[in-house]
Design a protein around this motif. Structure first.
Motif, PDB file in Angstrom:
ATOM      1  N   SER A 301       0.768  -1.226   0.006  1.00 34.71           N
ATOM      2  CA  SER A 301      -0.238  -0.052  -0.033  1.00 34.71           C
ATOM      3  C   SER A 301       1.005   1.361  -0.234  1.00 34.71           C
ATOM      4  CB  SER A 301      -0.967   0.046   1.248  1.00 34.71           C
ATOM      5  OG  SER A 301      -0.305  -0.035   2.179  1.00 34.71           O
ATOM      6  N   ALA A 344      -3.279  -4.651  -2.414  1.00 35.93           N
ATOM      7  CA  ALA A 344      -2.967  -4.106  -1.193  1.00 35.93           C
ATOM      8  C   ALA A 344      -4.481  -4.195  -0.325  1.00 35.93           C
ATOM      9  CB  ALA A 344      -2.785  -2.658  -1.338  1.00 35.93           C
ATOM     10  N   PHE A 610      -4.988   4.984   3.423  1.00 36.70           N
ATOM     11  CA  PHE A 610      -4.021   4.263   3.959  1.00 36.70           C
ATOM     12  C   PHE A 610      -3.539   5.178   5.366  1.00 36.70           C
ATOM     13  CE2 PHE A 610      -2.995   2.689  -0.453  1.00 36.70           C
ATOM     14  CZ  PHE A 610      -4.014   1.657  -0.388  1.00 36.70           C
TER      15      PHE A 610
END
Ligand SMILES: Cc1cc2nc3c(=O)[nH]c(=O)nc-3n(C[C@H](O)[C@H](O)[C@H](O)COP(=O)(O)OP(=O)(O)OC[C@H]3O[C@@H](n4cnc5c(N)ncnc54)[C@H](O)[C@@H]3O)c2cc1C
Ligand SMILES: Cc1cc2nc3c(=O)[nH]c(=O)nc-3n(C[C@H](O)[C@H](O)[C@H](O)COP(=O)(O)OP(=O)(O)OC[C@H]3O[C@@H](n4cnc5c(N)ncnc54)[C@H](O)[C@@H]3O)c2cc1C
Lengths: 667, 667
Positions: A301, A344, A610
């Motif tokens: 990620s 991810a 994220f």
């Protein structure tokens, strides 16, 4: 976000396009509100502490780099104590400090090994010291000549009944311990794996707690030679870790430093099995691999975040409102980037599921139910292999997606790659692991029809009869968005590949020979099985309620991208097993393209979710505000070569070349 | 081979198994006896000269590393002159010195640019100085904000009729030149690409010779800001190169420093097309890309040599005559390694063919025959893309094939990877190049049936009617060893993929929009076309006489491995286009396995045939004598961290941690 301090947000237009609730997605990504909050707090703590500033690791020499990491590690430990952080918080803090260090092995391998393999007494003796870092430990298994095959280790631990001690010895050069992290320069202790010998008899490989260095002056104890094994891949990267070499010359340790939870050696030198089942050790393996899968989702990620943001800033060719086209709008760029973005998310979902699996296995073990262990073991081995391979390749692909600038250390990607790739090798070489999965699958297939109950990730094999002849029902592109259709295609492919292997194997009179000959196909079947697990877990998650406007829609699109891009990449499998037709493959491709378009306006928000700070990303290309070029320019001038306009060496080497008219050249 | 000095050859048993004449293969690999001899001589010259010793580049700081490379470069230049080496010899010598340096750009880009784009007068003026290295030049095209799209460059060159000068200017931050090798610290001159402006009118991007630094004191001339752009991927690696940044503040150069072979600016500022055709410039491109393909075969073979030798030394699990199994005997290892070995040979053969193609194109250009240019251009663009991508991934795969030890710098593989990967980006981003090939293919398909003669690598498209419905005739595994069968399968796959793309394109009312939408599939079709070229050229070579006992047999096996492993990897293409059936795919896989067994006993000899010295390989794992472990052990102790037993930082950071009993921890 500290990145915004400078002012303008060059990605503001992108962020305006978002069709979902980013904050809700952040919580989904973190695995819950609590998880989000502590991760967010730890990330900010690290980012705002000047002691943790990222200091151009790429330019430091080995000794400087190492010392600098020692400094940060000590400071982290200080903060962990001052702030009275929990274990969860402490581990997140270390993660955001983002420097491989001996502490990773101390907390991640040394302590768990004692917990898992030590008796209660041993735990009581050693763990408090380890928790307070009064001793620092590492995990010394691998040797110069022996890695994957642990049973081949050469180090010996011979019991001496006269003194009630074990004599630890390295009989050959190849028996030197080689690789253990933290061993080279820091660890005072190690869990050392050695062949147990009592009374001239061998009893396999076991773990022993061995003190390596004096707690007074840090010098190696008598009989011990220890050092660092030298530079590893990349600048900065894993070179802040002192992977070490260790040689024993008949080093004596008390008998009670053998880890005796499962096997005990008595005062007389008798070897006695304890009443604790051996299988317990597999529990630790499941745990460690769950962590690795989780780390894969973190590393991937991170790379995807950098490449996505830069792809929205970078323009090349064509024309969009009078400017060149953002490269993220090219379909080739999307077809390389978005499957990684989807991976991810997929790996994060799988990692969270593995947390549950670990809990389940642990509870069962405590209840002496070992029935799910082989499946859990195969499943985690396979997922470790799959996720780390995809992540390693994926980081490098993200680097390439950034064109030339991805090759600069200031992009953050080279170091991320270099520090990540060994995950494909440690904790089980990825190919060796796939072959273990394959063995399990062949055993399962062999038992089909025996009435044995198939649970967990191999339950689908119980429907072998159906899956061997099922027909994919897709008639138009949208049919591929039906979860049942996808799962069945993946199940059929996986099962049929396993069955084909099993049939081929049965033609060998010596099954082991057959296994060797067909290894490559077997590894392929194992991979197919693992991909099915990821697809299934992602789809299962989509059956749940997921809070936040538009969040679920985005995840569904990513789930489709994950499944269909795997299908596209391994199309040969699906077609050759007759699971889908060429026309259906082409329809899958059409849907994939339209999912790319669906994700495109949300791409920046999907990586914002994220919640990585600019400190953590450490990338001129991945900045939150997209203000890429001034940062690249500024970073360049910090290079030591730019300390002087005329480079060191000019007078000795360049000037003479320019001035001296070499006459004799035939050029 | 100097490697043998130590005594025992640990690979002697392997070498005894060889079934072909290795010396003859060396000559084949080198491309002829003459080529072999000079390469061999240059390799030995470098290996035996203490000045060229490889000096642990991985451990050097940036400035040390750079200065050290300057030293070697100066020494190389001295030797080149003392020994009166030819251009061919000199370039080989530089190659074996094995350090990226400004000389690469001086000889490889600066001089060719003047040769290709300068008038005769300009060549006469500048080339002699360049040949004698009285000036050092670089190639300054890329800018901070502009790479692939050369037409988007922002640097301006405005003609000032009053002074008969051009004013070179960088109007924005993003217009800074960024990346040119040799620019940062060394070059005195550059060929700078800038938008030509005369009388307020733009005339596209052209090249200008610009002096950057004083030849007296090496200081940048007025108006010029120049520096290094900072650390790049890896330790050592490309960091010995001073890729640079360059900013112009209205720098004036005489009019005659515009490269005017094709376009001229008169004293009055008029822009005049010369009678030299523009296309001539493509000739240089074909040349540069031929070199890149050749370099791919060098880099890949080097990695394969290391991994193959180590795989024969490394043992893990199982049992062979009472010892563990050599990992090279595992089929998974073979199925990853041998296709790369085959690719190295394939790329070498293709590179040699490209030398011929370049000669052919040059002769035709001189005769004003431009007919083959588009095809030659597409073909070299595609082969550059294909070979560099496979090589970059292949080096990393070789590293993984070496397990943990491949991660050590002393394996030689990390640096080889880091130094190689930018080849996927420079001289054309590999995806951008594939899309160029795709455009050419779409044009070709559109013209099918128009009676236009199709020559060279697209001749097969002339047989479209046949290939659209041909059926693969394979009935048993050995049928796949028939060259015609292979070529037809690859031709049919490539053509059908192109035709499918063309059909989909035709459904868009705006063809450019269609091209954008279908980019990913188009790139796939282009790749298929390029793989066909490699397979065809390999097979064509096999039609020739090749001297040396058993040499041709080995090459044929490698050719089969190359073709069938590509087929396996892209099976989805072959099946979905109906070029082969699933059963035929499975037969291909059977043959592939048996080819692996055929190559296995010859594997070591096949990498010995590359004739690389231990100096060049610089790998503890790839040593000629296979004596891997003592070398790894020895190298480890050279790390700076091992200068002291107790590490720097112990007293400040480790001891306090061990001694201080932190009380407040909640852990
Ligand atoms: C950064 C890093 C950190 C590490 N940290 C530690 C640590 O803290 N403590 C510790 O004890 N160790 C550590 N290790 C060692 C690591 O665990 C081993 O490197 C790993 O187990 C792989 O073993 P190997 O290196 O022997 O590879 P090998 O097994 O020698 O692999 C070489 C090749 O052989 C192939 N192969 C091997 N067996 C088979 C088979 N049966 N069938 C088919 N192919 C096969 C592999 O696929 C591979 O391609 C570390 C390694 C690294 C790189
Ligand atoms: C080590 C090294 C040495 C170099 N040496 C020199 C030198 O000596 N002189 C010099 O002038 N330059 C040099 N360069 C620069 C190099 O030529 C450029 O980096 C290269 O041309 C790629 O351009 P870019 O970096 O702008 O990538 P970009 O074009 O920005 O690529 C970014 C992404 O966009 C994609 N993309 C771009 N256009 C399209 C499109 N039309 N369709 C689909 N996708 C697209 C790419 O595939 C890539 O994924 C060097 C670069 C490196 C890394």
């Amino acid at each position: 976000m500290e990145a915004l301090e400078g002012g303008a947000d060059y990605l503001a237009d992108e962020r305006k396009k978002t069709q979902f609730d980013v904050d809700a997605m952040k919580i989904f990504w973190a695995g819950g509100r609590h998880e989000f909050q502590i991760a967010d707090r730890m990330a900010r703590l690290v980012a705002s502490d000047p002691e943790f500033k990222k200091d151009h690791r790429a330019m430091l020499g080995r000794k400087e780099l190492f010392k600098n990491t020692l400094r940060k590690t000590a400071h982290a430990w200080k903060r962990i104590n001052e702030l009275r952080l929990t274990e969860e918080e402490a581990s997140l803090l270390r993660f955001f400090v983002d420097e491989p260090a001996f502490t990773d092995l101390h907390w991640g391998m040394f302590i768990p090994a004692i917990k898992g393999q030590g008796t209660e007494e041993q735990q009581k003796k050693w763990l408090p010291m380890a928790y307070r870092m009064q001793i620092i430990g590492c995990y010394a298994q691998t040797e110069l000549g022996h890695g994957s095959n642990v049973q081949g280790l050469e180090t010996t631990a011979t019991f001496d009944p006269e003194t009630d001690e074990f004599i630890i010895n390295s009989p050959t050069l190849t028996s030197c311990k080689w690789w253990p992290g933290g061993l080279g320069k820091v660890s005072t202790h190690a869990v050392v794996y050695a062949r147990l010998i009592t009374d001239g008899e061998e009893h396999g490989v076991h773990g022993f707690i061995v003190q390596l260095r004096s707690l007074d002056d840090h010098l190696p104890l008598p009989g011990i030679t220890v050092g660092d094994i030298g530079m590893k891949f990349g600048n900065g990267a894993y070179n802040s870790m002192d992977n070490g070499v260790l040689r024993f010359d008949h080093v004596r340790i008390p008998r009670d430093q053998m880890l005796m939870r499962v096997l005990q050696v008595t005062r007389e030198g008798k070897v006695v099995q304890s009443n604790i089942p051996r299988q317990l050790i597999y529990g630790t393996m499941v745990y460690v691999r769950q962590v690795i899968v989780y780390d894969a989702s973190r590393a991937l990620s991170r790379a995807v975040c950098i490449a996505t943001r830069y792809s929205a800033v970078r323009r090349q060719f064509g024309s969009q409102n009078g400017r060149e086209t953002q490269v993220i709008d090219y379909k080739t760029q999307q077809s390389r980037l978005f499957p990684l973005l989807a991976s991810a998310y997929a790996f994060r979902i799988v990692a969270n599921w593995l947390t549950w699996l670990y809990k389940d296995v642990t509870e069962r073990l405590q209840a002496k139910d070992f029935s799910t262990l082989p499946e859990a073991h195969a499943c985690t081995a396979g997922l470790k292999s799959l996720t780390t391979s995809v992540t390693a390749d994926g980081i490098e692909e993200c680097r390439k997606l950034c064109g030339g600038h991805g090759y600069l250390c200031s992009s953050g990607l080279p170091e991320l790659f270099a520090v990540y790739v060994p995950a494909c090798t440690y904790e089980g070489d990825n190919i060796v692991l796939l072959l273990q999965v394959a063995r399990f699958l062949m055993k399962t297939v062999a038992e089909l029809g025996s009435g044995k109950q198939l649970a967990g990730t191999i339950a689908y094999m119980g429907r072998a009869e159906h899956l061997m002849q099922s027909c994919c029902s897709v008639q138009k592109a949208e049919d591929w968005s039906n979860p049942d259709v996808i799962v069945e295609a993946f199940e059929a492919r996986s099962l049929r590949m396993s069955v084909t292997c099993a049939k081929s194997l049965s033609q060998f009179s010596n099954p082991e020979e057959g296994f060797q000959e067909l290894q490559a196909d077997l590894a392929g079947a194992a991979l197919a099985h693992c991909q099915l697990i990821v697809v299934s877990k992602f789809l299962e998650k989509m059956q749940e309620d997921i809070p936040g406007e538009g969040v679920k829609q985005q995840l569904q699109a990513l789930c489709g991208i994950y499944a269909l891009s795997v299908l596209k990449k391994h199309l040969g499998d699906f077609l050759s097993t007759g699971c889908i037709s060429p026309t259906q493959a082409s329809l899958a491709n059409d849907l994939l393209r339209s999912l790319f378009s669906q994700v495109r306006p949300n791409a920046i928000a999907l990586v914002d979710a994220f919640n990585y700070t600019d400190h953590f990303l450490a990338s001129a290309l991945g900045r939150y505000d997209g203000n890429v070029y001034p940062k690249l320019y500024e970073e360049a001038w910090k290079d030591p070569l730019n300390e002087s306009v005329v480079p060191d060496g000019y007078h000795e080497y360049i000037r003479p070349m320019l001035k001296q008219q070499l006459r004799s050249s035939r050029l």
